[in-house]
Motif scaffolding. Sequence first.
Motif, PDB file in Angstrom:
ATOM      1  N   GLU A 120     121.199  22.798 100.569  1.00 51.94           N
ATOM      2  CA  GLU A 120     120.246  23.719 100.641  1.00 51.94           C
ATOM      3  C   GLU A 120     118.909  23.521 100.248  1.00 51.94           C
ATOM      4  O   GLU A 120     117.730  23.823 100.792  1.00 51.94           O
ATOM      5  N   PHE A 121     118.806  22.879  99.064  1.00 54.05           N
ATOM      6  CA  PHE A 121     117.633  22.628  98.457  1.00 54.05           C
ATOM      7  C   PHE A 121     116.524  21.691  98.988  1.00 54.05           C
ATOM      8  O   PHE A 121     115.602  21.744  99.373  1.00 54.05           O
ATOM      9  N   LEU A 122     117.230  20.577  99.647  1.00 54.13           N
ATOM     10  CA  LEU A 122     116.793  19.629 100.274  1.00 54.13           C
ATOM     11  C   LEU A 122     116.233  20.143 101.638  1.00 54.13           C
ATOM     12  O   LEU A 122     115.166  19.817 102.080  1.00 54.13           O
ATOM     13  N   ALA A 123     117.111  21.028 102.235  1.00 53.56           N
ATOM     14  CA  ALA A 123     116.643  21.429 103.456  1.00 53.56           C
ATOM     15  C   ALA A 123     115.588  22.519 103.317  1.00 53.56           C
ATOM     16  O   ALA A 123     114.995  22.943 104.406  1.00 53.56           O
ATOM     17  N   GLY A 124     115.420  22.980 102.350  1.00 53.43           N
ATOM     18  CA  GLY A 124     114.330  24.022 101.947  1.00 53.43           C
ATOM     19  C   GLY A 124     114.728  25.392 102.213  1.00 53.43           C
ATOM     20  O   GLY A 124     113.770  26.254 102.199  1.00 53.43           O
ATOM     21  N   THR A 125     116.037  25.639 102.039  1.00 50.84           N
ATOM     22  CA  THR A 125     116.597  27.078 102.462  1.00 50.84           C
ATOM     23  C   THR A 125     116.795  27.631 101.256  1.00 50.84           C
ATOM     24  O   THR A 125     117.203  28.951 100.812  1.00 50.84           O
ATOM     25  N   ALA A 126     116.767  26.748  99.831  1.00 50.04           N
ATOM     26  CA  ALA A 126     116.878  27.354  98.606  1.00 50.04           C
ATOM     27  C   ALA A 126     116.029  26.952  97.818  1.00 50.04           C
ATOM     28  O   ALA A 126     115.484  25.595  97.802  1.00 50.04           O
ATOM     29  N   ASP A 127     115.448  27.572  96.727  1.00 50.81           N
ATOM     30  CA  ASP A 127     114.377  27.364  96.003  1.00 50.81           C
ATOM     31  C   ASP A 127     115.031  27.161  94.646  1.00 50.81           C
ATOM     32  O   ASP A 127     116.103  27.252  94.338  1.00 50.81           O
ATOM     33  N   LEU A 128     114.216  26.488  93.555  1.00 53.33           N
ATOM     34  CA  LEU A 128     114.586  26.285  92.340  1.00 53.33           C
ATOM     35  C   LEU A 128     114.910  27.328  91.556  1.00 53.33           C
ATOM     36  O   LEU A 128     116.100  27.033  90.760  1.00 53.33           O
ATOM     37  N   ALA A 129     114.518  28.605  91.686  1.00 51.38           N
ATOM     38  CA  ALA A 129     115.097  29.467  90.847  1.00 51.38           C
ATOM     39  C   ALA A 129     116.621  29.970  91.227  1.00 51.38           C
ATOM     40  O   ALA A 129     117.155  30.414  90.507  1.00 51.38           O
ATOM     41  N   SER A 130     117.048  29.738  92.446  1.00 50.76           N
ATOM     42  CA  SER A 130     118.193  30.117  92.789  1.00 50.76           C
ATOM     43  C   SER A 130     119.059  28.805  92.562  1.00 50.76           C
ATOM     44  O   SER A 130     120.354  29.207  92.591  1.00 50.76           O
ATOM     45  N   LEU A 131     118.635  27.947  91.880  1.00 55.29           N
ATOM     46  CA  LEU A 131     119.595  26.784  91.423  1.00 55.29           C
ATOM     47  C   LEU A 131     120.004  27.219  89.763  1.00 55.29           C
ATOM     48  O   LEU A 131     121.147  26.619  89.503  1.00 55.29           O
ATOM     49  N   HIS A 132     119.388  27.867  89.147  1.00 53.83           N
ATOM     50  CA  HIS A 132     119.614  27.859  87.785  1.00 53.83           C
ATOM     51  C   HIS A 132     121.057  28.523  87.487  1.00 53.83           C
ATOM     52  O   HIS A 132     121.445  29.478  88.298  1.00 53.83           O
TER      53      HIS A 132
END
Lengths: 397, 107
Positions: free
Chosen positions: A49-61
């Motif tokens: 998702e992050f690479l695809a641009g559908t998840a941002d950094l904040a959502s990874l914490h």
Amino acid sequence: MNGGALIVGAGQAGIQVAASMRDYGYDGPITLVGAEAQPPYQRPPLSKEFLAGTADLASLHLRTPGFYAERGIDVVTADRIVRLQLSPAGPPGAGTALTERGRRLVFDRLALTVGARPRRLPLPGADLDGVCYLRVLDDATRLRAHLARARDVVVIGGGFIGLEAAAVARSHGRNVTVVEAGERLISRSVAPVISEFYRQAHARRGVDIRLGATVAAIVGEQGRVTGVRLTDALLPADLVVVGVGVVPRTELAEQLGLECDGGIVVDEFARTSEPAVVAAGDCTVLPNPLTGQGRLRLESMPNAVGQARVAAATLVGKPRPYTDVPWFWSDQYDLKLQIAGVTDGYDQIVVRGDPGTEKFAVRYYRQGRLLAVNAVNSAPDYLAVRKTLASPVPAAG
Amino acid sequence: MPKVIFVALGGARRTIDAAVGDSVMATAVRNGVPGIVGECGGNLSCATCHVYVHEDFLPLVGSPADLEDDMLDLAVSDRRPTSRLACQITVTEALEGLTVECPEAQP
């Protein structure tokens, strides 16, 4: 820091050791040291998702800052342990550590959750701009920026990371070629029927898959990558993604004289060869959790979490063996692969459903005993096997 | 920030200021809400974020999609009409005050 628990490495395993020690009632100081600048985050979405641009950094914490404060977990970022020493005279597992920035830490319990680094390609041109690896957030951020402007993407390595990156790049409309040295994809983890399914699934979506292909060099102009030279072809490329496996970080374990064998050797209680010191996650080699036998690496988030809980239990003096059913997943396009169990040593497979429909499952057996499942868009098959493996089964005669 | 209220088995309530766009599972895990594990990070592989959605919010939250429905059928111990996987519920402003109850056990 004076006394307390030192956890080296602030990835998924490190965070879990800290959180679980508190859950199990440990009330001493806990210090977690991570080399990366960012607060601890999830890695699996980096290739999805992050690479695809559908998840941002904040959502990874992984946790909020408030969580660490409430639980009294001191998270040190952007620093790394460079020296570890156990005190010969002190209680087992006690010692001192020195960080790169010169901080000196004294601990009485030690966990190594140091992870692994991507294997580098010893090839001419491997340091050109536009050649990317994918392991940590900085890698993924860089890759995402390159991907936004790329036209021709070459992925070196047909394992999970490479195929997930290929799927994202192809979904963004890039020309994508996957170069794999072996005769099939994901050969280390799955049966040939799954390898062949993924070859066809990528080909159907327009990815050029080259099996048995040897990379001779990565070529470029003015410091930027322009192509990948195979022994028999030149592939144009303005982005090269290298996914050829990882190497566990064993340097600190070796400083302590711990046994290492392609990873830090641990037992079913996550104990290293110095039993007071535990290790968990991608840096370890461990006995198969379902059989207690052998020595394997389980490079996966679920293993990092499960093994970390066991390591925490050992550190607080309430040891219990690690018997979680290993599981794993991979998202490529609209294909969700779910794996439960360990396929090592299988002698028979049964395919349920039709791979042509992109919804099927493969069960692995050894001497009639169920070992594992690979389920593509078939969550019920995956769940059924996971449940079966979780309940103790008498060995087939 | 919309508030999400987690009700533990014994009735204890915990109110969290959630970020719009986060899943209810991620909101719980990041804040250390007991009873929601979220082992798989929200990709429909573990069903350890099973919750019961308070009836007032059911129409807003909607029903589970196919894969989630399969997971609820096969993986959770006490499925009810209000059962959802918290990783599949995205926090929105409209869900202000969303109340979910944690089950007795996660698989």
